[in-house]
Design a protein around this motif. Structure first.
Motif, PDB file in Angstrom:
ATOM      1  N   CYS A   1      12.120  41.982 -27.662  1.00  0.00           N
ATOM      2  CA  CYS A   1      13.086  41.290 -27.633  1.00  0.00           C
ATOM      3  C   CYS A   1      13.262  39.999 -27.026  1.00  0.00           C
ATOM      4  O   CYS A   1      12.624  39.693 -26.227  1.00  0.00           O
ATOM      5  CB  CYS A   1      14.030  42.079 -26.804  1.00  0.00           C
TER       6      CYS A   1
ATOM      7  N   CYS B   1      18.248  46.164 -29.879  1.00  0.00           N
ATOM      8  CA  CYS B   1      17.334  46.047 -28.727  1.00  0.00           C
ATOM      9  C   CYS B   1      17.883  47.421 -28.123  1.00  0.00           C
ATOM     10  O   CYS B   1      19.068  47.194 -27.511  1.00  0.00           O
ATOM     11  CB  CYS B   1      17.225  44.828 -27.804  1.00  0.00           C
TER      12      CYS B   1
ATOM     13  N   SER C   1      17.814  47.821 -24.754  1.00  0.00           N
ATOM     14  CA  SER C   1      18.270  47.809 -23.421  1.00  0.00           C
ATOM     15  C   SER C   1      19.345  46.763 -23.456  1.00  0.00           C
ATOM     16  O   SER C   1      20.383  46.644 -22.624  1.00  0.00           O
ATOM     17  CB  SER C   1      17.048  47.370 -22.455  1.00  0.00           C
ATOM     18  N   CYS C   2      19.437  45.603 -24.568  1.00  0.00           N
ATOM     19  CA  CYS C   2      20.571  44.864 -24.511  1.00  0.00           C
ATOM     20  C   CYS C   2      21.644  45.517 -25.328  1.00  0.00           C
ATOM     21  O   CYS C   2      22.809  44.957 -25.169  1.00  0.00           O
ATOM     22  CB  CYS C   2      20.258  43.584 -25.296  1.00  0.00           C
TER      23      CYS C   2
ATOM     24  N   LYS D   1      15.641  38.141 -26.024  1.00  0.00           N
ATOM     25  CA  LYS D   1      16.473  38.036 -24.935  1.00  0.00           C
ATOM     26  C   LYS D   1      15.994  38.359 -23.806  1.00  0.00           C
ATOM     27  O   LYS D   1      15.710  37.744 -22.683  1.00  0.00           O
ATOM     28  CB  LYS D   1      17.795  38.538 -25.341  1.00  0.00           C
ATOM     29  N   CYS D   2      15.498  39.827 -23.666  1.00  0.00           N
ATOM     30  CA  CYS D   2      15.163  40.453 -22.334  1.00  0.00           C
ATOM     31  C   CYS D   2      13.747  40.805 -22.407  1.00  0.00           C
ATOM     32  O   CYS D   2      13.302  41.297 -21.140  1.00  0.00           O
ATOM     33  CB  CYS D   2      16.085  41.689 -21.999  1.00  0.00           C
TER      34      CYS D   2
HETATM   35 ZN   LIG Z   1      16.830  42.994 -25.096  1.00  0.00          ZN
END
Ligand SMILES: [Zn+2]
Length: 109
Positions: free
Chosen positions: A102, A76, A78-79, A104-105
């Motif tokens: 993603c 990802c 951004s992660c 996660k985010c």
């Molecule tokens: Zn992410």
């Protein structure tokens, strides 16, 4: 849509390059594998041969060996790590496209 595409940043989750990331330089859809730049190097013996572009020198070369897609995870942006993804549809004007999200985010990439 493929989980892994050319030019993706991916995380190797298995094998000797486990935990390392790299850029996908080629996907081999028929074999569910991908070549990742600088990862999974293997020694290959090449024979000298005469081809359409002249003589190729033989010898032993180090080259990327294909990695099975199940051993790769998309990274990802951004992660900045390997993540699990969902597939979602986004609408841009009247164009509907499928992107990865993603887990996660929530970033789309
Ligand atoms: Zn992410």
């Amino acid at each position: 849509m493929k989980r892994i595409r050319k030019d993706d940043q991916v995380l190797v989750i298995s094998g000797k390059d486990k935990g390392r990331t790299g850029r996908v330089i080629r996907v081999i859809p028929d074999r569910d594998r991908a070549l990742v730049e600088g990862r999974n190097f293997a020694t290959k013996h090449v024979r000298a041969q005469q081809g359409p572009s002249g003589v190729t020198e033989g010898g032993i070369i180090q080259t990327e060996a294909p990695i099975h897609l199940s051993n790769l995870m998309p990274v990802c942006p951004s992660c900045d790590q390997g993540v699990r993804v969902n597939y979602v549809f986004t609408e841009e004007g009247n164009r509907r496209s499928k992107v990865r999200e993603c887990k996660k985010c929530g970033a789309h990439f």
